[in-house]
Design a protein around this motif. Structure first.
Motif, PDB file in Angstrom:
ATOM      1  N   ILE A 133       0.875  -1.181   0.000  1.00 55.31           N
ATOM      2  CA  ILE A 133       0.000   0.000   0.000  1.00 55.31           C
ATOM      3  C   ILE A 133       0.904   1.219   0.000  1.00 55.31           C
ATOM      4  O   ILE A 133       1.720   1.381   0.910  1.00 55.31           O
ATOM      5  CB  ILE A 133      -0.901   0.019   1.263  1.00 55.31           C
ATOM      6  CG1 ILE A 133      -1.682  -1.286   1.385  1.00 55.31           C
ATOM      7  CG2 ILE A 133      -1.816   1.229   1.248  1.00 55.31           C
ATOM      8  CD1 ILE A 133      -2.427  -1.426   2.706  1.00 55.31           C
ATOM      9  N   ILE A 134       0.819   2.014  -1.033  1.00 53.16           N
ATOM     10  CA  ILE A 134       1.642   3.226  -1.036  1.00 53.16           C
ATOM     11  C   ILE A 134       0.766   4.465  -1.127  1.00 53.16           C
ATOM     12  O   ILE A 134      -0.280   4.459  -1.773  1.00 53.16           O
ATOM     13  CB  ILE A 134       2.697   3.229  -2.169  1.00 53.16           C
ATOM     14  CG1 ILE A 134       2.058   3.107  -3.546  1.00 53.16           C
ATOM     15  CG2 ILE A 134       3.716   2.122  -1.949  1.00 53.16           C
ATOM     16  CD1 ILE A 134       3.063   3.242  -4.692  1.00 53.16           C
ATOM     17  N   GLY A 135       1.225   5.500  -0.469  1.00 58.94           N
ATOM     18  CA  GLY A 135       0.411   6.705  -0.437  1.00 58.94           C
ATOM     19  C   GLY A 135       1.250   7.955  -0.556  1.00 58.94           C
ATOM     20  O   GLY A 135       2.450   7.957  -0.279  1.00 58.94           O
ATOM     21  N   ALA A 136       0.586   9.008  -1.023  1.00 63.35           N
ATOM     22  CA  ALA A 136       1.231  10.316  -1.102  1.00 63.35           C
ATOM     23  C   ALA A 136       0.141  11.365  -0.992  1.00 63.35           C
ATOM     24  O   ALA A 136      -1.046  11.031  -1.059  1.00 63.35           O
ATOM     25  CB  ALA A 136       1.974  10.471  -2.416  1.00 63.35           C
ATOM     26  N   ARG A 137       0.565  12.623  -0.830  1.00 60.58           N
ATOM     27  CA  ARG A 137      -0.440  13.668  -0.708  1.00 60.58           C
ATOM     28  C   ARG A 137      -1.256  13.786  -2.002  1.00 60.58           C
ATOM     29  O   ARG A 137      -2.448  13.964  -1.971  1.00 60.58           O
ATOM     30  CB  ARG A 137       0.208  15.013  -0.359  1.00 60.58           C
ATOM     31  CG  ARG A 137       0.161  15.292   1.147  1.00 60.58           C
ATOM     32  CD  ARG A 137       0.762  16.633   1.476  1.00 60.58           C
ATOM     33  NE  ARG A 137       2.192  16.610   1.226  1.00 60.58           N
ATOM     34  CZ  ARG A 137       2.859  17.570   0.596  1.00 60.58           C
ATOM     35  NH1 ARG A 137       2.235  18.647   0.192  1.00 60.58           N
ATOM     36  NH2 ARG A 137       4.152  17.463   0.403  1.00 60.58           N
ATOM     37  N   SER A 138      -0.515  13.638  -3.136  1.00 59.12           N
ATOM     38  CA  SER A 138      -1.172  13.854  -4.412  1.00 59.12           C
ATOM     39  C   SER A 138      -0.484  12.994  -5.463  1.00 59.12           C
ATOM     40  O   SER A 138       0.639  12.537  -5.261  1.00 59.12           O
ATOM     41  CB  SER A 138      -1.041  15.340  -4.755  1.00 59.12           C
ATOM     42  OG  SER A 138      -1.845  15.647  -5.863  1.00 59.12           O
ATOM     43  N   GLU A 139      -1.149  12.774  -6.590  1.00 55.32           N
ATOM     44  CA  GLU A 139      -0.602  11.915  -7.639  1.00 55.32           C
ATOM     45  C   GLU A 139       0.821  12.319  -8.036  1.00 55.32           C
ATOM     46  O   GLU A 139       1.699  11.469  -8.199  1.00 55.32           O
ATOM     47  CB  GLU A 139      -1.509  11.962  -8.885  1.00 55.32           C
ATOM     48  CG  GLU A 139      -0.924  11.163 -10.041  1.00 55.32           C
ATOM     49  CD  GLU A 139      -1.811  11.150 -11.285  1.00 55.32           C
ATOM     50  OE1 GLU A 139      -2.736  11.979 -11.365  1.00 55.32           O
ATOM     51  OE2 GLU A 139      -1.562  10.308 -12.159  1.00 55.32           O
ATOM     52  N   ASN A 140       1.037  13.637  -8.170  1.00 49.15           N
ATOM     53  CA  ASN A 140       2.351  14.089  -8.653  1.00 49.15           C
ATOM     54  C   ASN A 140       3.455  13.953  -7.606  1.00 49.15           C
ATOM     55  O   ASN A 140       4.581  14.356  -7.827  1.00 49.15           O
ATOM     56  CB  ASN A 140       2.266  15.528  -9.189  1.00 49.15           C
ATOM     57  CG  ASN A 140       1.804  16.502  -8.121  1.00 49.15           C
ATOM     58  OD1 ASN A 140       1.602  16.123  -6.960  1.00 49.15           O
ATOM     59  ND2 ASN A 140       1.641  17.756  -8.489  1.00 49.15           N
ATOM     60  N   LEU A 141       3.131  13.385  -6.437  1.00 44.84           N
ATOM     61  CA  LEU A 141       4.160  13.166  -5.406  1.00 44.84           C
ATOM     62  C   LEU A 141       4.413  11.680  -5.171  1.00 44.84           C
ATOM     63  O   LEU A 141       5.194  11.297  -4.298  1.00 44.84           O
ATOM     64  CB  LEU A 141       3.727  13.816  -4.091  1.00 44.84           C
ATOM     65  CG  LEU A 141       3.631  15.344  -4.104  1.00 44.84           C
ATOM     66  CD1 LEU A 141       3.084  15.847  -2.779  1.00 44.84           C
ATOM     67  CD2 LEU A 141       4.981  15.971  -4.402  1.00 44.84           C
TER      68      LEU A 141
END
Ligand SMILES: Cc1cc2nc3c(=O)[nH]c(=O)nc-3n(C[C@H](O)[C@H](O)[C@H](O)COP(=O)(O)OP(=O)(O)OC[C@H]3O[C@@H](n4cnc5c(N)ncnc54)[C@H](O)[C@@H]3O)c2cc1C
Ligand SMILES: Cc1cc2nc3c(=O)[nH]c(=O)nc-3n(C[C@H](O)[C@H](O)[C@H](O)COP(=O)(O)OP(=O)(O)OC[C@H]3O[C@@H](n4cnc5c(N)ncnc54)[C@H](O)[C@@H]3O)c2cc1C
Ligand code: SF4
Ligand code: SF4
Ligand code: FES
Lengths: 457, 293
Positions: free
Chosen positions: B144-152
């Motif tokens: 499971i990977i996450g970031a604030r926004s797609e471009n990050l």
């Protein structure tokens, strides 16, 4: 008889806010006058007190006759780091304690004269050392503190090819990361390291044995190994509040200041908290150094909290005097009970208890016992724990058969050989935290043992 | 520009050449650095400490990958303060003055069954070699990977290649699941999927949240802690963390610990100790560097 020449010092009012060297060194005239006091004893007791057996009367006679080159040459026959030893040896309990003039309280200032000779040479340019024919043998030295540097120098002089592995980015061990600039300028340590390099010793920094390579791997690659990894693991007291913000181990505090040059922040990037009210726990050289650094970083009040009395302070007397002159407060016969923090987890005070001296313990020193009901709070925003260090176990990582004691020190025989054939050890990693010169003595002994071992092969 | 002030007692020492630099997403960069002996010894879960030049701080960065034949280690870093911003100005052929490693105790990678890797932000980088290693050890790997926004978001394709299942989330919903990694994890565990271990790497706040999610399910959870470090060898005690009420040095006893026993409040408070000084450093950097980027 003429009195002992005093050491010229930087004025306490001035030095308490700079990191320049406190002791300025004898002038030529002072050195010659001091050297002239030496009785040139036929059976010089002073030599017995020197762990590396410097021919003390001989080097002093040279100074008296103004043959300074010959003087330093004599010292360097047995001591590769005279500028360091002349500054930080606890002379009052070594060579100078044994000097026949010590009984009258006026021993020859052997350490200061040694420093004078070393500094004379460093101004003039260091003489290239003599080396033996290459033997074709390769020796690994782990750790570049005084033990490792001394072993490396002697082994290189004997013609062996030597590589030092050091985990930090600068060689020197405690001389570099622990002892502050105002007591041992880093330029001097570098010069001594330079001398060792001139002997052909290869120093690889950023190289942690036990991580990048194991001791077992070194034993395969090299004909012999010397372990001089010191006692660098800081002990904590295990009291409440020790993890609060503002509590440092002395090692961290001194490493930030000395190795990382946090006293020059922001020119250097590593930060340090400049406490206003600082408490240093402990009474050894390390505690004095930490306290005096904190003062120089701009503290309003720095106190040493030590559980025994004035006479029991393990630090060098000279450094205790210097610290007092600079205004460090000594809270003796006092012990911290817990450290208290505010709601942001920052240190706000230390609860201490008074102690009194009871019966002598195993070490022969009178054991401090707490005085019931004498708890009191001392305000502080920084607390530095300087209650001792243990050997770092990382060297054992991934290696088998190296025997150690329950305290984590490496077991060696009286020739410095460990339980593994061809592996010697010496310095703080064998004795626990001790002195520069005893580490050097151990390095010398180990070099001799390794040399004998390799000559037999 | 980067300048290299005269070095001190730098001994017979090579410096460490950067052979590749890649800007991954906004303010996150990848660098391959030549350090053959480190590459040879490196294992998943370990890190290096680098020093850019004489004046620099020593900062720890996880070994995101290593290549023994090439003799390189890969680091992936996010611009935070002065040091990481300065590092971002370097390029291929530039050199780092120091790189020491591999440090820390390697991850215990074993065949367990199903392992869930949770990576948040730049924490996806250190999670990558672990995902790869768990997969190689024969586990079913759910990432499971996450970031604030797609471009990050970083390493999505690389992670997909070593995972049996990859779930992406973004805080703003620009890609994959709209929400936090913990929401996805919670759903996964509630769905009845049997999980033997969860490994979470990311900001402390995320790791604490993951620990909160897995605790009621009684699933072993491992986090990689990131306290402030200096030497990385157990010598300063600056990296101490509290685990199960005991003080540990993260650089040698960790950096991985049992998430359910970590005192995250202490970790976060200690990470903030030098906030004022960090501000001063950044200002100075922006002055000499003509502004950040
Ligand atoms: C603040 C302070 C003040 C002191 N003041 C005095 C004083 O005034 N007078 C005095 O005589 N003594 C003093 N001492 C004590 C003295 O410095 C030590 O006894 C002496 O330095 C010990 O020398 P060593 O070579 O055994 O170890 P160290 O000087 O500790 O050197 C060991 C070296 O080995 C390296 N190392 C450790 N593990 C590894 C590994 N696995 N791989 C590679 N490298 C490794 C370390 O980084 C270190 O550089 C002081 C100590 C301190 C801390
Ligand atoms: C074991 C470990 C592995 C890490 N791996 C990575 C990685 O792969 N990629 C990545 O981008 N970051 C990683 N970090 C975090 C990274 O070290 C910090 O972001 C970096 O030190 C910040 O330095 P700075 O000067 O740019 O910022 P600063 O302005 O100094 O600090 C920004 C924040 O970073 C933290 N920090 C500061 N100094 C240190 C230090 N010496 N050690 C640790 N944290 C510090 C503090 O929380 C601070 O608030 C790791 C940290 C640890 C301990
Ligand atoms: S090395 Fe130390 S003990 Fe020996 S003579 Fe010099 S100061 Fe005295
Ligand atoms: S014991 Fe004292 S007086 Fe005698 S030789 Fe040694 S230093 Fe000189
Ligand atoms: S970083 Fe110094 S002990 Fe961990």
């Amino acid at each position: 008889m003429a009195a002992r020449q005093p050491m010229p010092l930087q004025d306490p009012e001035v030095r308490r806010s700079n990191f320049n060297e406190v002791a300025l060194g004898y002038t030529e005239e002072q050195a010659v006058a001091e050297a002239a006091r030496c009785l040139q004893c036929k059976d010089p007791k002073c030599v017995q007190g020197c762990p590396v057996n410097i021919d003390i009367p001989a080097f002093i006679a040279c100074i008296a006759e103004r043959k300074f080159d010959e003087s330093i040459r004599t010292i360097k026959l047995t001591n590769a780091l005279p500028a360091v030893c002349g500054r930080v040896c606890p002379q009052e309990v070594q060579c100078e304690e044994y000097c026949v003039l010590a009984k009258k309280g006026q021993p020859i200032a052997i350490g200061r004269l040694e420093r004078f000779a070393a500094d004379y040479e460093s101004v003039k340019g260091i003489e290239a050392p003599q080396k033996a024919k290459p033997t074709g043998k390769h020796v690994a030295v782990v750790g570049s503190g005084p033990a490792g540097l001394t072993a490396a120098a002697d082994l290189a002089k004997a013609g062996h090819s030597v590589t030092i592995f050091e985990s930090l980015h600068e060689p020197g061990g405690v001389l570099t990361y622990g002892i502050p600039e105002f007591r041992l300028p880093k330029a001097i340590v570098r010069q001594e390291v330079e001398y060792i390099k001139q002997l052909g010793v290869d120093i690889k920094v950023d190289y942690v044995i036990g991580r990048i390579k194991t001791l077992d791997e070194l034993r395969e690659e090299f004909d012999a190994v010397f372990l001089g990894t010191g006692a660098g693991l800081p002990n904590f007291m295990g009291i409440e509040g020790e993890n609060l913000n503002g509590v440092y181990s002395a090692n961290e505090f001194l490493t930030r200041v000395n190795l990382m040059k946090a006293f020059r922040f922001p020119e250097y990037d590593t930060p340090i908290k400049r406490g206003k009210k600082v408490i240093v726990v402990g009474g050894g050289n390390v505690a004095m150094d930490a306290a005096r650094c904190a003062l120089r970083l701009g503290a309003d009040e720095v106190s040493i909290v030590y559980r025994r009395g004035e006479d029991e302070l393990p630090a060098r007397r000279e450094e205790v005097e210097n610290a007092k002159e600079e205004g460090i407060i000594f809270r003796l016969l006092t012990n911290p009970v817990r450290i208290l923090g505010d709601d942001k987890m920052n240190v706000k005070s230390v609860e201490c208890i008074r102690m009194e001296l009871g019966e002598p313990d195993a070490s022969g020193r009178r054991k401090p016992v707490p005085v019931k009901g004498s708890e009191h709070e001392v305000e502080a925003d920084t607390v530095i724990i300087a209650i001792g260090t243990s050997p770092n176990p990382i060297i054992f990582s991934g290696s088998e058969g190296l025997e150690s004691t329950p305290k984590g020190t490496i077991v060696v025989d009286d020739s410095a050989m460990s339980s593994l054939p061809g592996v010697c050890a010496g310095g703080d990693v064998v004795t626990g935290a001790a002195t520069v010169i005893s580490a050097m003595g151990a390095g010398k002994l180990a070099a001799q043992t390794i040399h004998d071992h390799l000559s037999k092969q | 520009m980067h300048h290299n002030p005269q070095s001190s007692a730098k001994c017979d020492q090579m410096s460490y050449r950067i052979i590749e630099k890649r800007d991954m997403v906004h303010q996150v960069h990848l660098m391959k650095v030549l350090a053959p002996d480190v590459a040879r010894a490196a294992k998943p879960g370990q890190f290096v400490i680098i020093r850019i030049d004489e004046q620099s701080e020593r900062i720890p960065l996880t070994i995101a990958d290593y290549n023994v034949t090439e003799g390189s280690v890969t680091i992936i870093f996010q611009q935070m303060g002065k040091t990481t911003r300065q590092l971002a100005t370097l390029n291929a052929q530039d050199e780092l003055q120091d790189l020491v490693g591999p440090l820390g105790t390697p991850s215990e990678i074993e065949e367990l069954g199903t392992v869930v890797l949770v990576g948040g932000g730049v924490g996806v980088a250190p999670a990558y070699p672990q995902a790869k290693a768990y997969k190689e050890a024969g586990n079913k790997v759910i990432t499971i990977i996450g970031a604030r926004s797609e471009n990050l978001l970083i390493l999505e394709e690389e992670m997909r290649a070593v995972s049996d299942e990859l779930i992406v989330c973004t805080d703003d919903g620009t890609k994959g699941h709209h929400g936090f990694v913990t929401d996805v994890l919670q759903k996964l565990l509630e769905s009845g999927e049997h999980v033997d271990r969860v490994v979470a790497i990311g900001p402390p706040i995320m790791m604490r949240a993951v620990a909160g999610v897995t605790k009621p399910f009684g699933i072993q959870t491992i986090v990689s802690l990131n306290p402030i470090m200096i030497d990385g060898t157990g010598m300063c005690g600056g990296c101490r963390v509290s685990v199960d009420g005991k003080t540990k040095f993260a650089c040698v006893d960790g950096p991985e610990f049992d998430a359910h026993k970590v005192d995250f409040d202490l970790l976060m408070s200690r990470l903030a100790v030098y906030r004022d000084e960090e501000g001063i450093s950044i200002k100075k950097h922006e002055c000499t560097c003509g502004g950040g980027q």
